[in-house]
Motif scaffolding. Structure first.
Motif, short mmCIF file in Angstrom:
data_model
loop_
_atom_site.label_atom_id
_atom_site.label_comp_id
_atom_site.label_asym_id
_atom_site.label_seq_id
_atom_site.Cartn_x
_atom_site.Cartn_y
_atom_site.Cartn_z
N THR A 308 0.82 -1.22 0.00
CA THR A 308 0.00 0.00 0.00
C THR A 308 0.85 1.26 0.00
O THR A 308 0.54 2.24 -0.69
CB THR A 308 -0.93 0.01 1.22
N ASN A 309 1.93 1.25 0.75
CA ASN A 309 2.79 2.44 0.87
C ASN A 309 3.99 2.40 -0.06
O ASN A 309 4.89 3.25 0.04
CB ASN A 309 3.26 2.61 2.31
N THR A 310 4.02 1.44 -0.96
CA THR A 310 5.11 1.35 -1.93
C THR A 310 4.98 2.46 -2.96
O THR A 310 3.87 2.74 -3.43
CB THR A 310 5.08 -0.02 -2.64
N PRO A 311 6.08 3.13 -3.32
CA PRO A 311 5.99 4.18 -4.35
C PRO A 311 5.37 3.65 -5.63
O PRO A 311 5.63 2.51 -6.04
CB PRO A 311 7.45 4.59 -4.56
N ALA A 312 4.55 4.49 -6.26
CA ALA A 312 3.85 4.08 -7.48
C ALA A 312 4.83 3.69 -8.58
O ALA A 312 4.55 2.79 -9.40
CB ALA A 312 2.95 5.22 -7.96
N ALA A 313 5.99 4.32 -8.62
CA ALA A 313 6.97 4.04 -9.66
C ALA A 313 7.60 2.66 -9.50
O ALA A 313 8.26 2.17 -10.44
CB ALA A 313 8.06 5.11 -9.65
N MET A 314 7.41 1.99 -8.38
CA MET A 314 8.02 0.69 -8.15
C MET A 314 7.08 -0.45 -8.54
O MET A 314 7.33 -1.61 -8.20
CB MET A 314 8.43 0.56 -6.69
N PHE A 315 6.00 -0.15 -9.27
CA PHE A 315 5.11 -1.17 -9.81
C PHE A 315 5.37 -1.29 -11.31
O PHE A 315 5.68 -0.30 -11.99
CB PHE A 315 3.65 -0.79 -9.58
N THR A 316 5.22 -2.51 -11.85
CA THR A 316 5.30 -2.69 -13.29
C THR A 316 3.98 -2.26 -13.93
O THR A 316 2.95 -2.14 -13.25
CB THR A 316 5.58 -4.16 -13.63
N TRP A 317 4.02 -2.04 -15.24
CA TRP A 317 2.80 -1.62 -15.92
C TRP A 317 1.72 -2.71 -15.86
O TRP A 317 0.54 -2.41 -15.72
CB TRP A 317 3.10 -1.24 -17.35
N THR A 318 2.12 -3.96 -15.91
CA THR A 318 1.14 -5.06 -15.80
C THR A 318 0.43 -5.00 -14.45
O THR A 318 -0.79 -5.20 -14.37
CB THR A 318 1.84 -6.42 -15.97
#
Length: 589
Positions: A308-318
């Protein structure tokens, strides 16, 4: 004819010299103000008496202070409505849950202001009836609570949100002419109870104090226009074109922010440009997201509860594609506009997903709209941390059909390199810089917060072919002010509202304003002088009648006897015509 006119004038004079006590009215006022419902509890101020004792005088002073402070706070918070959404999301970030605190604060402030205003009106009416003031203890507690609330709320907001005082000062540029008229009218109406008690006081000190305070406030109001500046007071034909509208994250009142639906709604509303925020995913896909995390505008807590608190940029597009970016809009209802959506729009909004920069640019290209965006550098450890600008330029140049001239390039990092790689981009600065520095950086547009609004500043930059955009403006009065100052465009949450504004609110020529100012002050002076003269004449005649001594027939007593006979004859004639004599009593002095 002469005798009839003389009798009529004597009758009018007799009526003016009477003192009326409107029993039902006074009974109601005394009951509401001091819970004194019995007639024996009501006390009329006698000539020479003060309107209240020291304790009641202090209570009335607190009431006036509470009224003034609540008026200031309510006006301040009412004018801050443009930024309510920012205030609520600020609290969301600190508290962790959503609640419309801005509206709650407005309702509480309006409730307290209504309460103290009613008490003020009751007090003024009692004073106008010549009654002594006796405030009930429960009202004294209520006034104290109102006073504490206004002080604490003002202090807290000043500490956490001090920039809103700039909004308050800006609001005076459009409302001051009308606040001036209202203030002068209010002070003119207060002349009646003030003159009544002024001429009945025996103490010169009290007379000087009450008159000094009243005249000081009155003259200050009269002279306010001398220090007034408003860009909306201008000669006819000098108003420029309306500022272009740049939709802030789309149309966030009509659809979830930074979604494709939101931008499509903004285009339908007549926006000239689109504004967004760009982040780059872990695998190098630029996407639209304002916050550092996904918590506020997606269901990340359901799909990835441990991130939940992970930066948005650390998610893949999938991973980003699997999130829902629309359901939060209905659960939070950030602008209170969800109820206005139709069934089809509601269903579509609930199924919105995170939007790619590529899709956003394609929409702008097909609709021929300008775009401007904040570009966030990825956190440490991100594979595109050092190449985030080049990756974004690749999408603009190679992965979309948008023309570079449609892009207002806002990021300040590596600006010289960006200009060399794509000189057609419209370089835009987010801060005020000297003209020489702006020209050296090829800046053609400024993107400033609306609190920086200044006609001189905008004109100075325009002379150097640098246009100005102000953000975020969503209220019609603020948009009108930006229009009058010469702003070229504004970023807004409400393109569907501002697109309907055909002319600035409060726009007037200097001649019209000067006429309004002078006439208001002159009428006020005439009214106040008339009121004071009437009370002076009335108290003088009543004092003469009461204090006359019986001497010789052709002396004072004879004159007093004739006047009293005239008054009693008129009074007797009128009393025969009254159908409800129990509703008022008449005392003749």
């Amino acid at each position: 004819m002469a005798s009839t006119l003389s009798q009529w004038l004597r009758g009018v004079r007799g009526k003016l010299l009477r003192r009326y006590e409107h029993r039902p009215f006074v009974w109601c006022l005394s009951g509401l103000y001091g819970c004194r419902w019995r007639r024996s509890e009501r006390i009329r101020a006698q000539p020479g008496d003060c309107c209240c004792n020291k304790l009641e005088g202090a209570s009335f002073a607190l009431l006036v202070a509470a009224f003034c402070l609540m008026l200031v706070f309510l006006y301040f918070w009412g004018q801050a409505q443009n930024d309510y959404n920012d205030f609520d999301w600020f609290n969301f970030g600190n508290l962790g849950f959503w609640f419309p605190w801005s509206v709650v604060l407005l309702v509480i402030a309006a409730g307290f202001f209504t309460y103290v205003t009613v008490l003020m009106l009751l007090a003024v009416c009692l004073l106008s009836e010549g009654q002594k003031l006796f405030l009930h203890w429960s009202h004294k507690v209520g006034i104290l609570v109102s006073l504490i609330f206004s002080i604490v709320a003002t202090a807290v907001l000043s500490d956490l949100w001090s920039k809103e005082w700039t909004t308050l000062l800006l609001s005076f540029q459009v409302t001051a002419p009308f606040l001036h008229v209202g203030g002068v009218l209010l002070m003119s109406l207060l002349a009646w109870p003030i003159a009544l008690h002024f001429f009945r006081m025996n103490s010169r000190v009290r007379q000087g104090l009450i008159l000094g305070v009243y005249l000081t406030v009155l003259f200050a109001l009269y002279l306010v226009p001398l220090g007034l500046y408003s860009p909306c007071i201008k000669e006819e034909g000098t108003l420029g074109p309306a500022p272009a509208l740049i939709a802030h994250r789309g149309a966030p009142m009509l659809a979830p922010e930074n979604t494709l639906m939101s931008f499509e709604k903004a285009v339908e509303a007549g926006s000239d440009g689109l504004e967004t925020d760009v982040t780059i995913s872990l695998d190098g896909v630029p996407f639209l997201m304002h916050d550092r995390t996904l918590q506020r505008t997606t269901n990340v807590h359901e799909v990835f509860p441990n991130r939940t608190n992970t930066p948005a940029a650390m998610f893949t597009w999938t991973e980003l594609e699997s999130l829902n970016a629309g359901t939060w809009f209905f659960s939070h209802n950030p602008f209170g506009t969800v109820g206005s959506l139709g069934a089809q729009d509601r269903q579509r909004a609930e199924n919105q997903s995170v939007c790619r920069l590529q899709d956003f640019l394609q929409l702008a290209a097909h609709t021929h709209k300008l775009v401007i965006f904040d570009l966030y550098r990825p956190p440490r450890g991100h594979p595109f941390r050092d190449t985030w600008i080049q990756r974004t330029l690749e999408v603009i140049q190679n992965e979309s059909a948008i023309q570079s001239s449609q892009v207002l390039w806002l990021p300040s990092d590596l600006r010289s390199l960006v200009h060399d790689l794509d000189p057609d981009l419209q370089q835009t600065s987010g801060s005020q810089l000297p003209l020489e520095e702006l020209k050296s950086k090829h800046i053609v547009k400024l993107n400033l917060h609306y609190s920086s609004m200044s006609a001189e500043l905008i004109s100075e930059y325009a002379a150097a072919n640098i246009t100005t955009n102000l953000y975020v403006i969503s209220q019609s009065w603020l948009y009108s002010l930006a229009w009058c100052t010469g702003a070229h465009s504004v970023t807004t949450n409400a393109p569907q509202i501002l697109s309907t504004v055909r002319a600035p609110l409060f726009l007037m020529s200097p001649d019209v304003y000067n006429l309004m100012w002078i006439l208001t002050d002159l009428l006020s002076v005439v009214l106040i002088l008339t009121i004071f003269f009437f009370h002076w004449w009335r108290e003088q005649r009543l004092s003469f009648c009461s204090g006359s001594k019986m001497t010789q027939d052709n002396g004072t007593y004879s004159k007093f006897k004739t006047e009293m006979s005239d008054i009693w004859s008129v009074s007797s004639a009128n009393s025969q015509k009254e159908t409800t004599p129990n509703l008022s009593t008449v005392t003749v002095h």
